[in-house]
Design a protein around this motif. Structure first.
Motif, mmCIF file in Angstrom:
data_model
loop_
_atom_site.group_PDB
_atom_site.id
_atom_site.type_symbol
_atom_site.label_atom_id
_atom_site.label_comp_id
_atom_site.label_asym_id
_atom_site.label_seq_id
_atom_site.Cartn_x
_atom_site.Cartn_y
_atom_site.Cartn_z
ATOM 1 N N ALA A 262 0.646 -1.077 0.039
ATOM 2 C CA ALA A 262 -0.021 -0.035 -0.071
ATOM 3 C C ALA A 262 0.780 1.178 0.047
ATOM 4 O O ALA A 262 2.003 1.336 0.493
ATOM 5 C CB ALA A 262 -1.045 0.105 1.259
ATOM 6 N N ASP A 263 0.415 2.173 -0.351
ATOM 7 C CA ASP A 263 0.843 4.074 -0.257
ATOM 8 C C ASP A 263 0.670 4.138 1.088
ATOM 9 O O ASP A 263 -0.431 4.447 1.399
ATOM 10 C CB ASP A 263 0.227 4.405 -1.454
ATOM 11 C CG ASP A 263 0.720 6.003 -1.255
ATOM 12 O OD1 ASP A 263 1.008 6.566 -0.364
ATOM 13 O OD2 ASP A 263 0.751 6.791 -2.147
ATOM 14 N N TYR A 264 1.824 4.089 1.912
ATOM 15 C CA TYR A 264 1.589 4.461 3.261
ATOM 16 C C TYR A 264 0.915 5.899 3.414
ATOM 17 O O TYR A 264 0.230 6.377 4.635
ATOM 18 C CB TYR A 264 2.750 4.234 4.041
ATOM 19 C CG TYR A 264 3.943 5.089 3.991
ATOM 20 C CD1 TYR A 264 4.020 6.087 5.125
ATOM 21 C CD2 TYR A 264 4.676 4.873 2.990
ATOM 22 C CE1 TYR A 264 5.107 7.108 4.940
ATOM 23 C CE2 TYR A 264 5.918 5.954 2.775
ATOM 24 C CZ TYR A 264 5.869 6.872 3.772
ATOM 25 O OH TYR A 264 6.987 7.838 3.781
ATOM 26 N N GLU A 265 1.542 6.780 2.618
ATOM 27 C CA GLU A 265 1.068 8.197 2.840
ATOM 28 C C GLU A 265 -0.735 8.363 2.792
ATOM 29 O O GLU A 265 -1.503 8.815 3.360
ATOM 30 C CB GLU A 265 1.555 9.252 2.046
ATOM 31 C CG GLU A 265 3.257 9.283 2.321
ATOM 32 C CD GLU A 265 3.616 10.494 1.520
ATOM 33 O OE1 GLU A 265 3.102 11.128 0.973
ATOM 34 O OE2 GLU A 265 4.906 10.507 1.341
ATOM 35 N N THR A 266 -1.300 7.356 1.671
ATOM 36 C CA THR A 266 -2.671 7.534 1.368
ATOM 37 C C THR A 266 -3.247 6.753 2.622
ATOM 38 O O THR A 266 -4.572 7.239 2.880
ATOM 39 C CB THR A 266 -3.005 6.831 0.119
ATOM 40 O OG1 THR A 266 -2.226 7.567 -0.989
ATOM 41 C CG2 THR A 266 -4.335 6.445 -0.052
ATOM 42 N N ALA A 267 -2.525 5.640 2.924
ATOM 43 C CA ALA A 267 -3.319 4.864 4.173
ATOM 44 C C ALA A 267 -3.327 5.616 5.339
ATOM 45 O O ALA A 267 -4.734 5.596 6.103
ATOM 46 C CB ALA A 267 -2.416 3.561 4.216
ATOM 47 N N VAL A 268 -2.472 6.569 5.791
ATOM 48 C CA VAL A 268 -2.753 7.377 6.818
ATOM 49 C C VAL A 268 -3.566 8.471 6.775
ATOM 50 O O VAL A 268 -4.355 8.697 7.418
ATOM 51 C CB VAL A 268 -1.302 8.005 7.451
ATOM 52 C CG1 VAL A 268 -1.246 9.123 8.422
ATOM 53 C CG2 VAL A 268 -0.183 6.931 7.908
ATOM 54 N N LEU A 272 -6.563 9.102 8.947
ATOM 55 C CA LEU A 272 -7.104 10.476 9.813
ATOM 56 C C LEU A 272 -8.558 10.952 9.359
ATOM 57 O O LEU A 272 -9.317 11.087 10.296
ATOM 58 C CB LEU A 272 -6.100 11.419 9.231
ATOM 59 C CG LEU A 272 -4.615 11.489 9.675
ATOM 60 C CD1 LEU A 272 -3.902 12.357 9.110
ATOM 61 C CD2 LEU A 272 -4.613 11.416 11.138
ATOM 62 N N MET A 273 -9.120 10.437 8.310
ATOM 63 C CA MET A 273 -10.428 10.964 7.599
ATOM 64 C C MET A 273 -11.149 10.140 8.588
ATOM 65 O O MET A 273 -12.360 10.533 9.046
ATOM 66 C CB MET A 273 -10.550 10.460 6.398
ATOM 67 C CG MET A 273 -12.134 10.794 5.845
ATOM 68 S SD MET A 273 -12.216 10.556 4.162
ATOM 69 C CE MET A 273 -12.385 8.526 4.247
ATOM 70 N N ALA A 274 -10.910 8.631 8.852
ATOM 71 C CA ALA A 274 -11.795 7.859 9.779
ATOM 72 C C ALA A 274 -12.137 8.385 11.247
ATOM 73 O O ALA A 274 -12.965 8.181 11.735
ATOM 74 C CB ALA A 274 -11.336 6.392 9.701
ATOM 75 N N VAL A 275 -10.819 8.981 11.749
ATOM 76 C CA VAL A 275 -10.988 9.741 13.084
ATOM 77 C C VAL A 275 -11.858 10.678 12.954
ATOM 78 O O VAL A 275 -12.745 10.963 14.080
ATOM 79 C CB VAL A 275 -9.631 10.037 13.427
ATOM 80 C CG1 VAL A 275 -9.698 10.743 14.806
ATOM 81 C CG2 VAL A 275 -8.537 8.916 13.761
ATOM 82 N N LYS A 292 0.772 1.496 14.722
ATOM 83 C CA LYS A 292 1.044 0.121 13.691
ATOM 84 C C LYS A 292 0.770 0.487 12.571
ATOM 85 O O LYS A 292 1.711 -0.214 11.737
ATOM 86 C CB LYS A 292 -0.620 -0.736 14.125
ATOM 87 C CG LYS A 292 -0.668 -2.104 13.315
ATOM 88 C CD LYS A 292 -1.923 -2.746 13.453
ATOM 89 C CE LYS A 292 -2.227 -3.765 12.301
ATOM 90 N NZ LYS A 292 -3.477 -4.552 12.362
ATOM 91 N N LEU A 293 0.111 1.376 11.929
ATOM 92 C CA LEU A 293 0.231 1.793 10.396
ATOM 93 C C LEU A 293 1.514 2.425 10.041
ATOM 94 O O LEU A 293 2.211 1.935 9.079
ATOM 95 C CB LEU A 293 -0.748 2.925 10.562
ATOM 96 C CG LEU A 293 -2.259 2.630 10.174
ATOM 97 C CD1 LEU A 293 -3.045 4.072 10.039
ATOM 98 C CD2 LEU A 293 -2.454 1.872 8.863
#
Length: 543
Positions: A262-268, A272-275, A292-293
């Motif tokens: 995965a693209d870790y920047e996109t994952a993070v 954050l959006m989920a928070v 963990k991420l």
């Protein structure tokens, strides 16, 4: 027009009660709706039972049931604007978010409509014996009580109503008393599709008055509930008397899953959006999962990452360290008088105090609960009762620090969390002080008139050693983890983030949740976490 839908008719509440619905965004009056009581709930169950036992719906061919759900999906798309506006007025959320929800809701009905219409629900099982015919056949459960929360009113309703109808069940829906309007509209749409009378029924009202009668009624075959743990426990207990089927979704946050490629920047970004989306009421935030991420992405303590087979991008020893929380104990009494059976929320009082002079803020906090809180005490052998109250002291400035570490490099594995509660003498002292102070409070008027036998830890526990032994085996948490990706000065090697929340050693990456806190506040950190998100957005805009 009355707002209760029972047996195919719109009716008013038997006792004439009504409730004002106000928009949380500005407090304006949205509408006044009927508020059901036990008699209304019983009438709705009667209608649903009659429709299931004698009506045509359970025997309706699957293709026809699926076609009806597809018609509901089309009607939701037709009335999308009106539904979105009603949802926003009830919840206070932005209109654009409600519009997105309507698309998901239509797709939910469409999914189950296509699934049922395909007729692929039954199957033949090969037993290996030519003389034996084995077939798996799905049949409807019966009358379902569907109880939904306020954060995503119509979406949560769709997740319950669509499969219930598709399977041939009848139901009584009780939405949150705070957000009833899209449920009312949905009943009108179901009636418009030609759904037989009594299959869909709607009661509005509080849990004790309209929800509890549904869970206790022996004519109800299944209860599906989304909401809090305390209410869920009561529903399970009520359903046990008649061995109802129960489906419970009881709060919590969902972890994020990040694949190795995965693209870790996109994952993070998505974490954050989920928070913060929907004021944090999405239940998809990655609290413990922030470190963990980062660690799965190669940002963390180099030795730990290598032990798990993760390539090291940035050696950041502070990632997953400094885990802080508000550890909590409980002291519980049997009540001499009947406790309340109806409450807006069962933990209605908070007490803050200091345990020693010279503090700049309280180091001890209590919640008062008008319900038994025996989650950890009962399984340890302490007595309990339904008619109880408790005080739950918690350490607001705990000094015990825990860790979050990877178990493996497999994203499916939960992180290894070691909170290390009560490993600092300060926290032990504060909690013991809290138990003793709770006894003093309860010994005074007016609580003395209510306090019966002390159930946990019990009057025999008096010494510091005895009280700490009880704390060790029964403590829990207020679920306020923080500090595992803390911010600090640019030169602090133990702080993974700089003062602008940027991950040191990684370009274009920031963290903005409770994990960034250098020190957990003494109060609930939710507001502080939202402010962190707003501040981070300001810094990003400023460049």
């Amino acid at each position: 027009m009355p707002e209760l839908f029972i047996g195919g008719r719109w009716v008013a509440a038997v006792d004439g009660r009504v409730r004002e619905i106000r928009c949380p965004a500005d407090g304006t009056l949205v509408a006044t709706v009927d508020e059901a009581g036990p008699q209304d709930a019983a009438a709705a169950v009667t209608a649903a039972r009659e429709a299931f036992d004698r009506g045509p719906w359970p025997a309706t061919p699957a293709a026809e049931r699926g076609a009806l759900l597809l018609r509901v999906a089309a009607l939701i798309e037709r009335d999308k604007d009106a539904l979105a506006r009603a949802e926003s007025l009830d919840t206070g959320k932005r209109l654009v978010e409600s519009e997105y929800d309507m698309d998901d809701i239509a797709n939910c009905f469409r999914y189950f409509g296509n699934l049922v219409a395909s007729g692929g629900t039954d199957r033949i099982v090969d037993t290996g014996s030519p003389g034996v015919d084995s077939r798996v056949v799905h049949v409807p459960v019966g009358v379902c009580a569907l109880i939904t929360p306020w954060n995503y009113p119509l979406l949560q309703t769709a997740w319950k109503v669509a499969p219930a109808l598709g399977a041939g069940n009848t139901f009584v829906l009780k939405p949150s008393e705070l957000t009833p309007h899209t449920a009312i509209v949905l009943m009108r749409l179901l009636a418009e599709t030609g759904l037989p009378d009594g299959v869909a029924n709607l009661v509005l009202g509080t849990g004790p008055d309209a929800g509890a009668p549904l869970t206790e009624d022996p004519r109800v075959d299944m209860v599906s509930f989304t909401g809090g743990l305390v209410t869920g426990r009561r529903i399970m207990a009520a359903a046990a008397a008649t061995v109802k089927k129960v489906a419970l979704e009881l709060g919590g946050k969902n972890p994020n899953i990040v694949f190795d490629d995965a693209d870790y920047e996109t994952a993070v970004d998505y974490a954050l959006m989920a928070v913060f989306l929907h004021s944090g009421q999405v239940c998809s935030a990655g609290a413990i999962d922030s470190p963990k991420l980062l660690m799965l992405s190669g940002i963390g303590p180099a030795g730990d990452l290598r032990d798990c087979g993760v390539d090291v991008r940035v050696d950041s020893p502070g990632v997953g360290s400094h885990l802080q929380d508000h550890p909590e104990g409980v002291i519980m009494w049997e009540a001499k008088q009947p406790m309340v059976t109806r409450s807006t929320q069962w933990w209605e009082i908070g007490i803050f105090t200091g345990t020693e002079p010279g503090l700049d803020r309280p180091d001890l906090m209590f919640h008062y609960g008008s319900v038994p809180f025996d989650m950890n005490t009962y399984r340890r052998g302490y007595p309990t009762t339904d008619n109880a109250f408790c005080l739950t002291p918690n350490v607001t400035r705990a000094r015990s620090m825990g860790t979050v570490r990877l178990r493996t490099r497999d994203f499916r594995d939960k992180p290894r969390v070691d909170p290390r509660y009560f490993t600092d003498e300060h926290d032990i002292r504060v909690m013991i002080h809290g138990l003793r102070l709770a006894r003093e409070i309860t010994a005074r008027a007016p609580m003395a008139a209510w306090a019966g036998a002390e159930l946990a830890p019990g009057p025999a526990a008096q010494s510091d050693e005895e009280l700490f032994s009880y704390i060790q085996e029964t403590h829990n948490t207020v679920y306020h983890p923080a500090g595992t990706v803390r911010m600090g000065s640019a030169s602090d090697a133990d702080s993974p983030l700089d003062p602008q929340l940027r991950v040191k050693g990684a370009g274009g990456l920031r963290v903005a949740d409770a994990s960034v806190m250098p020190c957990l506040p003494a109060v609930n950190p939710c507001i502080t976490t939202m402010m962190i998100g707003e501040k981070c957005a300001d810094m990003i805009r400023a460049g």
